[in-house]
Design a protein around this motif. Sequence first.
Motif, mmCIF file in Angstrom:
data_model
loop_
_atom_site.group_PDB
_atom_site.id
_atom_site.type_symbol
_atom_site.label_atom_id
_atom_site.label_comp_id
_atom_site.label_asym_id
_atom_site.label_seq_id
_atom_site.Cartn_x
_atom_site.Cartn_y
_atom_site.Cartn_z
ATOM 1 N N THR A 91 10.068 -10.262 -5.856
ATOM 2 C CA THR A 91 8.937 -10.987 -5.258
ATOM 3 C C THR A 91 9.027 -11.939 -4.497
ATOM 4 O O THR A 91 8.269 -12.262 -3.416
ATOM 5 N N PHE B 207 9.715 -8.868 -1.376
ATOM 6 C CA PHE B 207 8.109 -8.930 -0.901
ATOM 7 C C PHE B 207 8.010 -9.965 0.021
ATOM 8 O O PHE B 207 6.645 -9.932 0.681
ATOM 9 N N GLU C 82 4.867 -1.310 -1.970
ATOM 10 C CA GLU C 82 5.249 -1.678 -3.246
ATOM 11 C C GLU C 82 4.532 -2.898 -3.849
ATOM 12 O O GLU C 82 4.405 -2.967 -4.827
ATOM 13 N N ILE C 83 4.235 -3.768 -2.846
ATOM 14 C CA ILE C 83 3.431 -4.993 -3.169
ATOM 15 C C ILE C 83 2.053 -4.540 -4.018
ATOM 16 O O ILE C 83 1.706 -5.086 -4.799
ATOM 17 N N ASP C 84 1.716 -3.393 -3.280
ATOM 18 C CA ASP C 84 0.037 -2.947 -3.703
ATOM 19 C C ASP C 84 0.265 -2.388 -5.194
ATOM 20 O O ASP C 84 -0.690 -2.502 -5.803
ATOM 21 N N SER C 85 1.383 -1.144 -5.117
ATOM 22 C CA SER C 85 1.026 -0.255 -6.306
ATOM 23 C C SER C 85 2.421 -0.155 -6.952
ATOM 24 O O SER C 85 2.324 0.789 -7.875
ATOM 25 N N ASN C 86 3.596 -0.906 -6.927
ATOM 26 C CA ASN C 86 4.707 -0.581 -7.677
ATOM 27 C C ASN C 86 4.176 -0.562 -9.122
ATOM 28 O O ASN C 86 3.633 -1.795 -9.515
ATOM 29 N N GLY D 195 4.101 -4.425 -8.912
ATOM 30 C CA GLY D 195 2.857 -4.514 -7.947
ATOM 31 C C GLY D 195 1.612 -4.845 -8.528
ATOM 32 O O GLY D 195 1.562 -5.288 -9.600
#
Length: 237
Positions: free
Chosen positions: A155, A159, A184-188, A192
Motif C-alpha cells: 500500500t 500502490f 490492484e488498488i481497485d479490486s485486489n 484492494g
Amino acid sequence: MIFRQLFEPDTFTYSYLLACERTRKAIIIDSVESEADMYMELLDDLDLTLINTLETHVHADHITAAGLLRDRLGSKSIVHRDAGAICADLLVTDGVELQVGDIEIKVLHTPGHTSGCVSYVIGDRVFTGDALLINGCGRTDFQEGDAGTLYDSITKKLFSLPPDTLVFPAHDYNGKTVSTIRQEIDSNARLGAGKSKAEFITIMHNLDLPYPKYIDEALPANQACGQPGRDTLIRQG
C-alpha cells in the motif's frame, strides 16, 4: 526495449527477459533452473548478452538458474541484502538504481512475503515477485513472512506508483499475464478496495495453505544461487 514474458508451468512461474536494443545487453528476472537452456537459446536467437540475473526474493517453489547462467555466460546475480543469499554478486537495498545499457532499474524493498523481497521498477512497469500478484499477494506464513509488513509494502510503496504502471508478478495460477497498479488498488481480493491492515491480516491468517511442495529443496538451493554445496551456501536460522 526488448521484452519477453516466459512461463514455467510446473510452478506457474513467470520469468522476464529484458534487453537494451542499442547495446544488446540483457537481464533476466526470476529465472528457473529447468529453463536455463531455453534462456540461452533465446539469448542467442536475439543476439543478446546476459549481464544480470535479478531475484525478487529467495524462492521456495523453484530453483533459480542464476548460478548456472553465471557459470555458463558470465552473468552477475543480484538479490536484496536480507534475502539470505550471500552467493550473489551484488546485494542491493531499497532505492538502489541499476543500469544495463539503456535500461534503468530501480529497486524497491517490498518485504512481507519474505524479509528480502524486492520489486523492480523499469520504465512503465514493475516486477513484483511474490509481493503483489494479480488479484492477490504472496503468502506470509514462512520465510520470515509478516502480513502487516506486506500490507505496508504494497500500500505504501507499490500502490504509490503511477496508476497506469504495469504489474508483472512472479506467478499466476489462472492464466493472467499482467495487471496495473490502478486495477490492484481497485479490486485486489486481499487488499484492494480500501481494505484495512487489520482486515488484510485476518485474511492472510485464515488462508490455511498447504506446505510448499518444493521448499525443502528450493530454499537451500536458492540460498546458494541455485548451486547447493558451494562454500557460499548459508541457511536461514
